[in-house]
Enzyme design. Structure first.
Site, PDB file in Angstrom:
ATOM      1  N   HIS A 226       0.830  -1.003   0.173  1.00  0.00           N
ATOM      2  CA  HIS A 226       0.133   0.159   0.089  1.00  0.00           C
ATOM      3  C   HIS A 226       0.823   1.201   0.218  1.00  0.00           C
ATOM      4  O   HIS A 226       1.988   1.055   0.109  1.00  0.00           O
ATOM      5  CB  HIS A 226      -0.987  -0.070   1.304  1.00  0.00           C
ATOM      6  CG  HIS A 226      -0.130   0.181   2.636  1.00  0.00           C
ATOM      7  ND1 HIS A 226      -0.029  -1.122   3.210  1.00  0.00           N
ATOM      8  CD2 HIS A 226       0.395   0.931   2.982  1.00  0.00           C
ATOM      9  CE1 HIS A 226       0.339  -0.839   4.602  1.00  0.00           C
ATOM     10  NE2 HIS A 226       0.924   0.264   4.550  1.00  0.00           N
TER      11      HIS A 226
HETATM   12  C1  T46 Z   1       2.861   1.214   6.703  1.00  0.00           C
HETATM   13  C2  T46 Z   1       3.505  -0.195   7.146  1.00  0.00           C
HETATM   14  C3  T46 Z   1       5.311   0.080   7.164  1.00  0.00           C
HETATM   15  C4  T46 Z   1      -4.479   0.303  13.128  1.00  0.00           C
HETATM   16  O1  T46 Z   1      -5.649   0.237  13.399  1.00  0.00           O
HETATM   17  N1  T46 Z   1      -3.706   1.040  13.594  1.00  0.00           N
HETATM   18  C5  T46 Z   1      -2.539   1.623  13.054  1.00  0.00           C
HETATM   19  O2  T46 Z   1      -1.843   2.327  13.674  1.00  0.00           O
HETATM   20  C6  T46 Z   1      -2.098   0.548  12.380  1.00  0.00           C
HETATM   21  C7  T46 Z   1      -0.598   0.917  11.454  1.00  0.00           C
HETATM   22  C8  T46 Z   1      -2.795  -0.285  11.605  1.00  0.00           C
HETATM   23  N2  T46 Z   1      -4.028  -0.348  12.032  1.00  0.00           N
HETATM   24  C9  T46 Z   1      -4.715  -1.701  11.554  1.00  0.00           C
HETATM   25  C10 T46 Z   1      -5.138  -1.485  10.196  1.00  0.00           C
HETATM   26  C11 T46 Z   1      -5.251  -2.928   9.788  1.00  0.00           C
HETATM   27  O3  T46 Z   1      -6.539  -3.438  10.034  1.00  0.00           O
HETATM   28  O4  T46 Z   1      -3.952  -2.666  11.832  1.00  0.00           O
HETATM   29  C12 T46 Z   1      -4.203  -3.661  10.651  1.00  0.00           C
HETATM   30  C13 T46 Z   1      -2.985  -4.154   9.823  1.00  0.00           C
HETATM   31  O5  T46 Z   1      -2.374  -3.023   9.296  1.00  0.00           O
HETATM   32  P1  T46 Z   1      -1.864  -3.233   7.606  1.00  0.00           P
HETATM   33  O6  T46 Z   1      -2.228  -4.227   7.144  1.00  0.00           O
HETATM   34  O7  T46 Z   1      -1.796  -1.885   7.111  1.00  0.00           O
HETATM   35  O8  T46 Z   1      -0.281  -3.464   8.114  1.00  0.00           O
HETATM   36  P2  T46 Z   1       1.102  -3.566   7.457  1.00  0.00           P
HETATM   37  O9  T46 Z   1       2.005  -4.246   7.812  1.00  0.00           O
HETATM   38  O10 T46 Z   1       0.784  -4.031   5.894  1.00  0.00           O
HETATM   39  O11 T46 Z   1       1.297  -1.837   7.219  1.00  0.00           O
HETATM   40  C14 T46 Z   1       1.962  -1.182   8.319  1.00  0.00           C
HETATM   41  C15 T46 Z   1       1.030   0.202   8.429  1.00  0.00           C
HETATM   42  O12 T46 Z   1      -0.306  -0.042   8.247  1.00  0.00           O
HETATM   43  C16 T46 Z   1       1.357   1.177   7.250  1.00  0.00           C
HETATM   44  O13 T46 Z   1       0.960   2.367   7.498  1.00  0.00           O
HETATM   45  O14 T46 Z   1       3.340   2.016   6.094  1.00  0.00           O
HETATM   46  O15 T46 Z   1       3.252  -1.046   8.242  1.00  0.00           O
END
Ligand code: T46
Length: 312
Positions: A226
């Site tokens: 993303h």
């Molecule tokens: C990024 C990379 C490096 C929250 O509720 N609060 C938060 O502060 C974050 C970061 C995520 N979430 C929720 C959103 C999703 O439902 O946690 C779940 C997993 O997040 P995501 O699939 O986006 O995780 P990554 O590892 O793909 O990405 C994360 C960050 O979301 C993103 O901003 O830059 O780490």
């Protein structure tokens, strides 16, 4: 360039070099400059012992360009003190860097030491710039038995651990896909690890509103896929090894985060993918804003269009 044993043939150049403007103050012995007899004695006593070894930093022609050594080799602490100095003729030609890496290799790979430390004089700006430029960590709380010997207390201490990626510091990148790669300030305490820190708006140019970290990820798993529209973030890996793939209008580039004192600031719309190269690696992120799903672009084609539209 090479390292070799110190030999009688080095005496004249050593003497000349010890009287050079920049190095002279560091070879004074209670205000007295070394004489040719002192140099001869130094060379004679330069044989390797369990506690110390010294080498000549030599040009391909064999000419002596400086001296490097490991002294106070301590098998209990598994540490040693590094000494390194080059003649004016050898400055800015890569001799100091070459000798430093060779001596650290010797300390860690041959002698199996855990840490190497050294000091410079606080007013030795040239050395200070050299070590700071290469990202070496300053050591504080230097144990009394180490700091007691140099009478001069106006010293700045550095140290390297065997696990540090010291050889690659020259290849240090300052950008990945146009995003800044930063050195996180790190303070070493001998035999007690390192402490790294950064402060919002002092070390990174945004206020930190949120910190999150990603852990317990199995090896080989990828996350991310993303981009963010507005959010700015500093990403770093305090433990383990994580590959970061970044893509934006500057192209697609990757960087491996494995040094706790290296971070990447993503401050423009950038597609990111993170690959866990080692089990239990931890990815830490300091972000400029609270969590908002509206700021995410999770579809690659949509991201490409978003970036293309920004160019117009
Ligand atoms: C990024 C990379 C490096 C929250 O509720 N609060 C938060 O502060 C974050 C970061 C995520 N979430 C929720 C959103 C999703 O439902 O946690 C779940 C997993 O997040 P995501 O699939 O986006 O995780 P990554 O590892 O793909 O990405 C994360 C960050 O979301 C993103 O901003 O830059 O780490």
């Amino acid at each position: 360039m090479k390292l070799r044993n110190i030999a009688d043939q080095d005496a004249d150049l050593l003497l000349e070099w010890m009287h050079e403007k920049e190095s002279a103050p560091f070879f004074e012995d209670n205000g007295r400059r070394w004489s040719s007899e002192d140099v001869a004695l130094f060379i004679k006593n330069c044989e390797d012992t369990a506690a110390a070894l010294y080498r000549t930093i030599a040009a391909d022609t064999d000419e002596c360009m400086g001296i490097a050594g490991l002294q106070n080799i301590d098998r209990n602490r598994n540490s040693a003190e590094l000494v390194l100095s080059v003649r004016e003729a050898a400055m800015r030609k890569g001799y100091a860097w070459f000798a430093l890496v060779e001596m650290l290799d010797m300390a860690f790979k041959q002698l199996n030491l855990e840490s190497v430390y050294w000091h410079i004089h606080n007013d030795d700006d040239r050395s200070r710039r050299f070590y700071d430029k290469h990202g070496f960590h300053q050591m504080v709380d230097v144990p009394e038995e180490i700091s007691a010997f140099p009478d001069n207390k106006n010293l700045r201490w550095y140290s390297v651990l065997s696990s540090d990626d010291y050889g690659n510091r020259l290849k240090k990148r300052d950008k990945v896909a146009g995003c800044k790669v930063i050195r996180i300030k790190t303070i070493t305490t001998l035999d007690a690890g390192e402490l790294s820190f950064f402060e919002g708006t002092h070390d990174i140019d945004f206020e930190i509103k949120r910190i999150y970290f990603i852990s317990k990820v199995p090896e080989g798993v990828r996350r991310g896929f993303h981009a963010h529209k507005q959010l700015k973030q500093l990403l770093f890996c305090p433990y383990g090894k994580i590959q970061l793939v970044l893509e934006n209008r500057n192209g697609r580039e990757e960087i491996t985060l494995e040094d706790p004192s290296v971070g990447v600031v993503i401050d423009q719309p950038t597609w990111r993918e993170m690959l866990w190269m080692e089990k239990d690696s931890v990815l830490c992120v300091a972000a400029s804003d609270y969590y908002s799903e509206d700021d995410y672009i999770r579809d690659y084609e949509e991201f490409k269009k978003y970036v293309d539209d920004l160019k117009i």
